[in-house]
Design a protein around this motif. Structure first.
Motif, PDB file in Angstrom:
ATOM      1  N   GLY A 282       0.808  -1.213   0.000  1.00  0.00           N
ATOM      2  CA  GLY A 282       0.000   0.000   0.000  1.00  0.00           C
ATOM      3  C   GLY A 282       0.844   1.266   0.000  1.00  0.00           C
ATOM      4  N   GLY A 283       0.203   2.375   0.395  1.00  0.00           N
ATOM      5  CA  GLY A 283       0.906   3.661   0.400  1.00  0.00           C
ATOM      6  C   GLY A 283       0.931   4.311  -0.970  1.00  0.00           C
ATOM      7  N   GLY A 284       0.286   3.667  -1.932  1.00  0.00           N
ATOM      8  CA  GLY A 284       0.300   4.147  -3.317  1.00  0.00           C
ATOM      9  C   GLY A 284       0.315   2.944  -4.234  1.00  0.00           C
ATOM     10  N   GLY A 285       0.828   3.124  -5.431  1.00  0.00           N
ATOM     11  CA  GLY A 285       0.854   2.004  -6.374  1.00  0.00           C
ATOM     12  C   GLY A 285      -0.542   1.573  -6.753  1.00  0.00           C
ATOM     13  N   TYR A 286      -0.721   0.275  -6.919  1.00  0.00           N
ATOM     14  CA  TYR A 286      -2.041  -0.234  -7.279  1.00  0.00           C
ATOM     15  C   TYR A 286      -2.871  -0.529  -6.045  1.00  0.00           C
ATOM     16  CZ  TYR A 286      -0.691  -0.919 -12.157  1.00  0.00           C
ATOM     17  OH  TYR A 286      -0.312  -0.720 -13.456  1.00  0.00           O
ATOM     18  N   ILE A 287      -4.189  -0.417  -6.224  1.00  0.00           N
ATOM     19  CA  ILE A 287      -5.151  -0.895  -5.237  1.00  0.00           C
ATOM     20  C   ILE A 287      -5.886  -2.030  -5.934  1.00  0.00           C
ATOM     21  CG2 ILE A 287      -7.252  -0.277  -3.967  1.00  0.00           C
ATOM     22  CD1 ILE A 287      -6.083   2.647  -3.902  1.00  0.00           C
ATOM     23  N   LEU A 288      -6.161  -3.092  -5.214  1.00  0.00           N
ATOM     24  CA  LEU A 288      -6.802  -4.262  -5.812  1.00  0.00           C
ATOM     25  C   LEU A 288      -8.310  -4.156  -5.610  1.00  0.00           C
ATOM     26  CD1 LEU A 288      -5.738  -6.776  -7.241  1.00  0.00           C
ATOM     27  CD2 LEU A 288      -5.520  -7.894  -5.039  1.00  0.00           C
TER      28      LEU A 288
END
Length: 312
Positions: A282-288
């Motif tokens: 988490g913290g950014g990037g992709y969310i599923l």
């Protein structure tokens, strides 16, 4: 020169939980990939990757000395190739929770480990755990602490079921349906996440008794149920448990969810159009995301870029 391709991965369930011995399920994601390469005229990107490999080789030398018997590399050959400008050519976005360093670790092991365990062998639990231990040590160079699962997934290109820390197996997952309305998808947050700070927050939270209790009684309970539901193809229960998991994460893992997504997360739970969960640390990037109706989810999330991962 161009080496074989190694793919990105998605941990469908188990982020953070597997640190505390929950179940987990990780699948290869062939949309992104990387390979070792060398070119006559390297780009700036390639030179940056090469510089990172220089440091990685020094780390692997040290690893061999400190942990003899864990893994042996043909270090001279590796050193020569890196001195000659070798780099990791990858489309896997970094800091997005889809295993960019895992694919690199898998590629280096595949090419330079001297007595490597190959994908063609009968992969007993012992061999899988041995590979996981090797990869965990190798990938710690990038994250400070690694479970070794990302490189394992990338190396084997198979779904991996984590039953517990010492019990992992290659898993068969239900086949996709090209006509299905349901989907697992990635939502691009547009923000690069960093693993180490997120894991540090989690480790700090673990010192709190209430947090530990919540993990056991809710987070791990729903994670384990989701893994079982998914493997059995029981989609009705899967969505029920994913909704509960999504609620638990929103309440207890707020720092891992970028602030501008708190409301979107809540909307999914309220409308049942989709349920969101962390992808990686988490913290950014992709969310599923999980949805029973991908078209509906796309309408609800029309301002965001969604990528289908799995259709059922």
């Amino acid at each position: 020169m161009k080496g074989p391709l190694f793919y990105s991965k998605i941990l469908l369930f188990g982020e953070y939980g597997i640190i505390q011995d929950s179940k987990g399920l990780s699948i290869p994601y062939n949309f992104y990939k990387g390979a070792l390469k060398s070119d006559e005229n390297p780009t700036e990107e390639a030179m940056k990757s090469n510089q990172s490999l220089v440091k990685f080789v020094a780390y692997l030398k040290q690893l061999q000395t400190e942990q003899p018997g864990l893994v042996t590399f043909n270090i001279d050959v590796l050193q020569n190739d890196v001195n000659g400008g070798m780099y990791f050519d990858s489309s896997i976005p970094q800091g997005y929770g889809v295993g960019s360093s895992g694919a690199l670790v898998a590629a280096i092991y595949d090419k330079y480990a001297s007595n490597k365990i190959t994908v063609l062998e009968n992969l007993t639990r012992e061999k899988l755990l041995q590979l996981k231990a090797i990869f965990s040590n190798m990938e710690s160079f990038f994250h400070g602490k690694s479970s070794g699962l990302d490189p394992l997934n990338s190396y084997l290109s198979l779904p991996i079921l984590i039953n517990s820390k010492d019990n992992i197996e290659a898993a068969g997952i239900p086949s996709q349906s090209a006509t299905g309305k349901g989907a697992v998808f990635l939502l691009d947050s547009g923000i690069v996440g960093e693993t180490a700070p997120m894991v540090n927050i989690f480790m700090e939270n673990l010192k709190d008794q209430g947090f530990r209790k919540m993990l056991k009684s809710q987070f791990i309970k729903y994670t384990d149920s989701c893994v079982e539901n998914f493997l059995q193809g029981d989609m009705k229960s899967l969505f029920k448990n994913t909704k509960e998991l999504s609620k638990v994460v929103l309440s207890n893992f707020k720092p891992m969810i970028p602030e501008q997504f708190h409301q979107i997360w809540q909307n999914g739970i309220e409308t049942n159009d989709y349920y969101l969960k962390l992808c990686g640390s988490g913290g950014g990037g992709y969310i599923l995301g999980f949805t029973q109706d991908f078209e509906k989810a796309k309408k609800s999330l029309k301002d965001y870029k969604l990528e289908m991962v799995y259709q059922f």
